[in-house]
Design a protein around this motif. Structure first.
Motif, PDB file in Angstrom:
ATOM      1  N   GLU A 127       0.910  -1.372  -0.131  1.00  0.00           N
ATOM      2  CA  GLU A 127       0.063   0.076  -0.120  1.00  0.00           C
ATOM      3  C   GLU A 127       0.848   1.203  -0.032  1.00  0.00           C
ATOM      4  OE1 GLU A 127      -2.539  -0.162   3.512  1.00  0.00           O
ATOM      5  OE2 GLU A 127      -3.897  -1.931   2.609  1.00  0.00           O
ATOM      6  N   GLY A 128       2.099   1.232   0.547  1.00  0.00           N
ATOM      7  CA  GLY A 128       3.066   2.359   0.861  1.00  0.00           C
ATOM      8  C   GLY A 128       3.837   2.236  -0.376  1.00  0.00           C
ATOM      9  N   CYS A 129       4.222   1.591  -1.157  1.00  0.00           N
ATOM     10  CA  CYS A 129       5.012   1.522  -2.479  1.00  0.00           C
ATOM     11  C   CYS A 129       4.760   2.303  -3.275  1.00  0.00           C
ATOM     12  CB  CYS A 129       5.405   0.018  -2.417  1.00  0.00           C
ATOM     13  SG  CYS A 129       6.642  -0.022  -4.059  1.00  0.00           S
ATOM     14  N   PRO A 130       5.388   3.488  -3.679  1.00  0.00           N
ATOM     15  CA  PRO A 130       5.087   4.114  -5.074  1.00  0.00           C
ATOM     16  C   PRO A 130       5.112   3.345  -6.237  1.00  0.00           C
ATOM     17  CG  PRO A 130       6.665   5.627  -3.334  1.00  0.00           C
ATOM     18  CD  PRO A 130       6.718   4.069  -2.968  1.00  0.00           C
ATOM     19  N   PHE A 131       5.948   2.493  -6.184  1.00  0.00           N
ATOM     20  CA  PHE A 131       5.889   1.842  -7.433  1.00  0.00           C
ATOM     21  C   PHE A 131       4.808   0.817  -7.670  1.00  0.00           C
ATOM     22  CE2 PHE A 131       9.970   3.384  -7.912  1.00  0.00           C
ATOM     23  CZ  PHE A 131      10.358   3.425  -9.405  1.00  0.00           C
ATOM     24  N   SER A 132       4.264   0.291  -6.623  1.00  0.00           N
ATOM     25  CA  SER A 132       3.104  -0.385  -6.424  1.00  0.00           C
ATOM     26  C   SER A 132       1.809   0.421  -6.876  1.00  0.00           C
ATOM     27  CB  SER A 132       2.961  -1.206  -5.194  1.00  0.00           C
ATOM     28  OG  SER A 132       3.859  -2.142  -5.075  1.00  0.00           O
ATOM     29  N   ALA A 133       1.923   1.522  -6.313  1.00  0.00           N
ATOM     30  CA  ALA A 133       0.740   2.393  -6.727  1.00  0.00           C
ATOM     31  C   ALA A 133       0.707   3.099  -7.982  1.00  0.00           C
ATOM     32  CB  ALA A 133       0.875   3.611  -5.698  1.00  0.00           C
ATOM     33  N   LEU A 134       1.954   2.901  -8.686  1.00  0.00           N
ATOM     34  CA  LEU A 134       2.063   3.408  -9.982  1.00  0.00           C
ATOM     35  C   LEU A 134       1.366   2.362 -10.845  1.00  0.00           C
ATOM     36  CD1 LEU A 134       3.188   5.279 -12.228  1.00  0.00           C
ATOM     37  CD2 LEU A 134       5.437   4.377 -12.183  1.00  0.00           C
ATOM     38  N   MET A 135       1.871   1.220 -10.782  1.00  0.00           N
ATOM     39  CA  MET A 135       1.487  -0.084 -11.417  1.00  0.00           C
ATOM     40  C   MET A 135      -0.186  -0.181 -11.326  1.00  0.00           C
ATOM     41  SD  MET A 135       3.579  -1.990 -12.901  1.00  0.00           S
ATOM     42  CE  MET A 135       2.411  -3.334 -13.295  1.00  0.00           C
ATOM     43  N   LYS A 136      -0.648  -0.078 -10.036  1.00  0.00           N
ATOM     44  CA  LYS A 136      -2.111  -0.175  -9.863  1.00  0.00           C
ATOM     45  C   LYS A 136      -2.770   1.062 -10.508  1.00  0.00           C
ATOM     46  CE  LYS A 136      -1.401  -2.907  -5.668  1.00  0.00           C
ATOM     47  NZ  LYS A 136      -1.446  -2.532  -4.305  1.00  0.00           N
ATOM     48  N   ARG A 137      -2.293   2.160 -10.524  1.00  0.00           N
ATOM     49  CA  ARG A 137      -3.176   3.260 -11.122  1.00  0.00           C
ATOM     50  C   ARG A 137      -3.041   3.355 -12.598  1.00  0.00           C
ATOM     51  NH1 ARG A 137       0.055   6.492  -7.605  1.00  0.00           N
ATOM     52  NH2 ARG A 137       1.100   7.213  -9.243  1.00  0.00           N
ATOM     53  N   SER A 138      -2.052   2.511 -13.296  1.00  0.00           N
ATOM     54  CA  SER A 138      -2.178   2.109 -14.823  1.00  0.00           C
ATOM     55  C   SER A 138      -2.904   1.167 -15.175  1.00  0.00           C
ATOM     56  CB  SER A 138      -0.670   2.331 -15.249  1.00  0.00           C
ATOM     57  OG  SER A 138      -0.075   0.951 -14.592  1.00  0.00           O
ATOM     58  N   GLY A 139      -3.542   0.438 -14.274  1.00  0.00           N
ATOM     59  CA  GLY A 139      -4.323  -0.647 -14.536  1.00  0.00           C
ATOM     60  C   GLY A 139      -3.514  -1.902 -14.381  1.00  0.00           C
ATOM     61  N   GLY A 140      -2.460  -2.031 -13.876  1.00  0.00           N
ATOM     62  CA  GLY A 140      -1.556  -3.019 -14.035  1.00  0.00           C
ATOM     63  C   GLY A 140      -1.935  -3.994 -12.831  1.00  0.00           C
ATOM     64  N   GLU A 141      -1.527  -5.140 -12.613  1.00  0.00           N
ATOM     65  CA  GLU A 141      -1.893  -5.962 -11.333  1.00  0.00           C
ATOM     66  C   GLU A 141      -0.495  -6.049 -10.668  1.00  0.00           C
ATOM     67  OE1 GLU A 141      -2.330 -10.767 -10.421  1.00  0.00           O
ATOM     68  OE2 GLU A 141      -3.241  -9.976 -12.307  1.00  0.00           O
ATOM     69  N   VAL A 142      -0.433  -5.994  -9.162  1.00  0.00           N
ATOM     70  CA  VAL A 142       0.526  -6.567  -8.453  1.00  0.00           C
ATOM     71  C   VAL A 142       0.253  -7.451  -7.618  1.00  0.00           C
ATOM     72  CG1 VAL A 142       2.108  -5.690  -6.703  1.00  0.00           C
ATOM     73  CG2 VAL A 142       1.568  -4.003  -8.292  1.00  0.00           C
ATOM     74  N   SER A 143       0.986  -8.474  -7.771  1.00  0.00           N
ATOM     75  CA  SER A 143       0.774  -9.810  -7.055  1.00  0.00           C
ATOM     76  C   SER A 143       2.113 -10.011  -6.204  1.00  0.00           C
ATOM     77  CB  SER A 143       0.641 -11.281  -7.840  1.00  0.00           C
ATOM     78  OG  SER A 143       1.631 -11.277  -8.554  1.00  0.00           O
ATOM     79  N   ILE A 144       1.931 -10.522  -4.915  1.00  0.00           N
ATOM     80  CA  ILE A 144       2.915 -10.746  -3.991  1.00  0.00           C
ATOM     81  C   ILE A 144       2.878 -11.979  -3.320  1.00  0.00           C
ATOM     82  CG2 ILE A 144       4.077  -9.770  -1.822  1.00  0.00           C
ATOM     83  CD1 ILE A 144       2.785  -7.081  -2.515  1.00  0.00           C
ATOM     84  N   THR A 145       4.032 -12.807  -3.505  1.00  0.00           N
ATOM     85  CA  THR A 145       4.029 -14.130  -2.696  1.00  0.00           C
ATOM     86  C   THR A 145       5.243 -13.838  -1.883  1.00  0.00           C
ATOM     87  OG1 THR A 145       3.650 -15.262  -4.929  1.00  0.00           O
ATOM     88  CG2 THR A 145       4.713 -16.617  -3.105  1.00  0.00           C
ATOM     89  N   SER A 146       4.922 -14.166  -0.390  1.00  0.00           N
ATOM     90  CA  SER A 146       5.695 -14.125   0.639  1.00  0.00           C
ATOM     91  C   SER A 146       5.858 -15.105   1.466  1.00  0.00           C
ATOM     92  CB  SER A 146       5.278 -12.769   1.436  1.00  0.00           C
ATOM     93  OG  SER A 146       4.191 -13.051   1.917  1.00  0.00           O
TER      94      SER A 146
END
Length: 149
Positions: A127-146
């Protein structure tokens, strides 16, 4: 946080099919003359980089600092974070080639963290990562496996 600006430069020679470029970090000088070509971008890298690889590195770096900060705030500072990021570009109908996904994999050593606290740190980091936010705003998906190790 103050406004942040960083500059990189490219020197490109030739046409698209047979040309080549050299990418350099101007602001930091951390790298210079990283080679790239269209062929290395869409085919085998052969020792050359690509915008997608650089974006993957940028997202991994951004997410790592975000996660380290969130875990520290939650009272369980990480001992180590191993993060991999894969950027996916695909053809999107009526829009040509687009960055459609960023896939992050995290292996973390976080002494004192339970699974719930670690998962909360990962969620807050995304939620706080600017690159994740950029991806999501552009319609891209961010998936995280941890994985907590």
């Amino acid at each position: 946080m103050p406004r942040i600006e960083r500059t990189a430069e490219v020197a490109w020679k030739g046409n698209l099919a047979r040309g080549s470029g050299l990418l350099s970090a101007v602001s930091s000088g951390a790298f210079s003359e990283l080679p790239y070509t269209l062929a290395s971008r869409i085919g085998k890298p052969e020792g050359k980089t690509s915008p997608e690889e650089l974006l993957a590195g940028a997202h991994a770096c951004c997410f790592s600092t975000s996660l380290a900060g969130e875990l520290t705030t939650l009272g369980v500072p990480p001992e180590s974070l191993d993060i991999s990021c894969t950027i996916v570009m695909d053809e999107v109908e009526a829009n040509g080639h687009q960055i459609v996904a960023s896939q992050i994999t995290v292996r973390a050593s976080v002494p004192g963290a339970d699974e719930e606290t670690f998962a909360k740190g990962v969620r807050l980091a995304d939620e706080g990562c600017p690159f994740s936010a950029l991806m999501k705003r552009s319609g891209g998906e961010v998936s995280i496996t941890s994985e907590l190790v």
